[in-house]
Design a protein around this motif. Sequence first.
Motif, PDB file in Angstrom:
ATOM      1  N   ILE A  28      -0.786 -43.753  48.113  1.00 46.39           N
ATOM      2  CA  ILE A  28      -1.630 -44.915  47.827  1.00 46.39           C
ATOM      3  C   ILE A  28      -0.817 -46.200  47.893  1.00 46.39           C
ATOM      4  O   ILE A  28      -1.258 -47.210  48.464  1.00 46.39           O
ATOM      5  N   GLU A  32      -1.554 -49.310  50.413  1.00 40.34           N
ATOM      6  CA  GLU A  32      -1.755 -50.648  49.868  1.00 40.34           C
ATOM      7  C   GLU A  32      -0.743 -51.630  50.438  1.00 40.34           C
ATOM      8  O   GLU A  32      -1.064 -52.805  50.689  1.00 40.34           O
ATOM      9  N   VAL A  42      -9.251 -55.235  49.075  1.00 40.83           N
ATOM     10  CA  VAL A  42      -8.823 -53.873  48.745  1.00 40.83           C
ATOM     11  C   VAL A  42      -9.375 -53.495  47.376  1.00 40.83           C
ATOM     12  O   VAL A  42      -9.186 -54.229  46.409  1.00 40.83           O
ATOM     13  N   THR A  43     -10.061 -52.369  47.309  1.00 41.76           N
ATOM     14  CA  THR A  43     -10.642 -51.910  46.052  1.00 41.76           C
ATOM     15  C   THR A  43     -10.344 -50.430  45.848  1.00 41.76           C
ATOM     16  O   THR A  43      -9.908 -49.731  46.772  1.00 41.76           O
ATOM     17  N   HIS A  44     -10.584 -49.986  44.615  1.00 42.72           N
ATOM     18  CA  HIS A  44     -10.405 -48.577  44.253  1.00 42.72           C
ATOM     19  C   HIS A  44     -11.695 -48.113  43.575  1.00 42.72           C
ATOM     20  O   HIS A  44     -11.780 -48.092  42.341  1.00 42.72           O
ATOM     21  N   CYS A  46     -13.156 -45.327  43.096  1.00 41.24           N
ATOM     22  CA  CYS A  46     -13.123 -44.099  42.309  1.00 41.24           C
ATOM     23  C   CYS A  46     -11.673 -43.627  42.256  1.00 41.24           C
ATOM     24  O   CYS A  46     -10.817 -44.151  42.980  1.00 41.24           O
ATOM     25  N   SER A  48      -8.072 -42.427  42.768  1.00 43.15           N
ATOM     26  CA  SER A  48      -7.205 -42.102  43.905  1.00 43.15           C
ATOM     27  C   SER A  48      -7.845 -42.385  45.261  1.00 43.15           C
ATOM     28  O   SER A  48      -7.556 -41.713  46.252  1.00 43.15           O
ATOM     29  N   CYS A  49      -8.695 -43.384  45.314  1.00 45.17           N
ATOM     30  CA  CYS A  49      -9.328 -43.801  46.566  1.00 45.17           C
ATOM     31  C   CYS A  49      -8.974 -45.250  46.842  1.00 45.17           C
ATOM     32  O   CYS A  49      -8.973 -46.075  45.921  1.00 45.17           O
ATOM     33  N   VAL A  50      -8.638 -45.563  48.090  1.00 39.65           N
ATOM     34  CA  VAL A  50      -8.348 -46.935  48.495  1.00 39.65           C
ATOM     35  C   VAL A  50      -9.342 -47.336  49.577  1.00 39.65           C
ATOM     36  O   VAL A  50      -9.483 -46.638  50.584  1.00 39.65           O
ATOM     37  N   CYS A  51     -10.034 -48.452  49.348  1.00 33.57           N
ATOM     38  CA  CYS A  51     -10.960 -48.970  50.359  1.00 33.57           C
ATOM     39  C   CYS A  51     -10.545 -50.380  50.763  1.00 33.57           C
ATOM     40  O   CYS A  51     -10.062 -51.150  49.930  1.00 33.57           O
ATOM     41  N   GLN A 130      -9.468 -41.519  51.316  1.00 28.94           N
ATOM     42  CA  GLN A 130      -9.965 -40.675  50.231  1.00 28.94           C
ATOM     43  C   GLN A 130      -8.987 -39.574  49.830  1.00 28.94           C
ATOM     44  O   GLN A 130      -8.175 -39.112  50.634  1.00 28.94           O
ATOM     45  N   SER A 145     -19.599 -43.263  44.125  1.00 28.33           N
ATOM     46  CA  SER A 145     -19.048 -44.499  43.566  1.00 28.33           C
ATOM     47  C   SER A 145     -19.899 -45.725  43.862  1.00 28.33           C
ATOM     48  O   SER A 145     -19.736 -46.767  43.228  1.00 28.33           O
TER      49      SER A 145
END
Length: 395
Positions: A28, A32, A42-44, A46, A48-51, A130, A145
């Motif tokens: 992660i 990032e 950049v968001t999380h 849920c 351990s997820c990076v979007c 994911q 989420s």
Amino acid sequence: MTELQELRRYRRDLHRIPELDFDLPQTIAYIEGVLAPLACEVTHPCPSCVCAFFDAGVGAARATAIRADMDALPIAEATGAAFASIHPGKMHACGHDGHMAMALAAATYVDRTIREQPGAIRRNVLFVFQPAEETTGGAKTVCESGVFERYGADRIFGFHVWPDLPAGTLASCSGPLLARSSETHIHIHGTSIHIAKTYGVPVEESHDVALAAAKFLVAERELMDELGADEPCIGKFGLLQAGTVCNAVAGEAHVAGSLRVFTDAMFDRAREGVRRALDEACTATGCTYDLDFAEGYPPVDNDPELFAHIAPALPELQLVDEPLLIAEDFAFYQRHLPGVFFLLGTGVPEGQENPIDADDCPAYAMSALHTDTMLFDEEILLKGLDVYKRLLLLD
């Protein structure tokens, strides 16, 4: 830095630091770090997820999503590559390092294109990195989420590298591509007594769980042959444990396996058949049982309308003639929004050699997925990146 250099850097950096399930701190942090200088949110959404969300700047209300899985496998690497895993007992043996590398390179492409060619990308873009594809289906958690609703994503694409196809092959199909899976666990209960006391005892009074398990496995094999005549399906049991000593009837047995089907109707038929075969085997031996079917993953079922929309942009796309009996949690996304999943060939092309580069990396994968020697050169990933670029330019 060329695109190949970029892909090679991302893939090999990530290959060195494989992590499992939801426990992905280094992975992660790396993702990032790559995303930090880009013009994205950049968001999380849920654990351990990076979007990463890119606003295309054209007033687009909808977004195209790209998915990459981050987790590795509990396998001790034996490739001997200069960039091999530094985490003992963990390895990117399923190609998720390649999936992440393609998505990261696509993110830098989106960032650059939005800045340098305003209006070229006419939809917003959401990248989803994911966890837990190999274990509990992290895609399901991502869907729950609300991240797709938040950013207006109405289509999603993803890849899996595929050593069974020649390098650079792009393959998929409309409709079912990969199977629904369900781990199946059976516990059979009987009575353990010395074998000397079983002489003359009728089978139906034997309470012999090893015999019950054997009867079940034979009947289950016949069941799958019968069901398979209607549509592809498979049920295999790779674990059988019974008893503790050689001169006593086994009192407890554990049988475990997996069901793979393509439709909910066949899944119901297979489960009913397994239960019936087990009930008959246990009744015949005087045993009882507990049966558990895990929820598993739904089938990967490519949206026909979306597939028809993108196919003209991918003239080299080869159609998969028959769905494959493997499972992938990308299926959860397709139950949430339209999606298409692709296979990217990484195998040795027919009639070609498999050269090795300076870092002891073969050009093409010679080993199957989930093996300790699965490796390939990143030049193959250029094909996947090119496909992402074309998909992201579509309305």
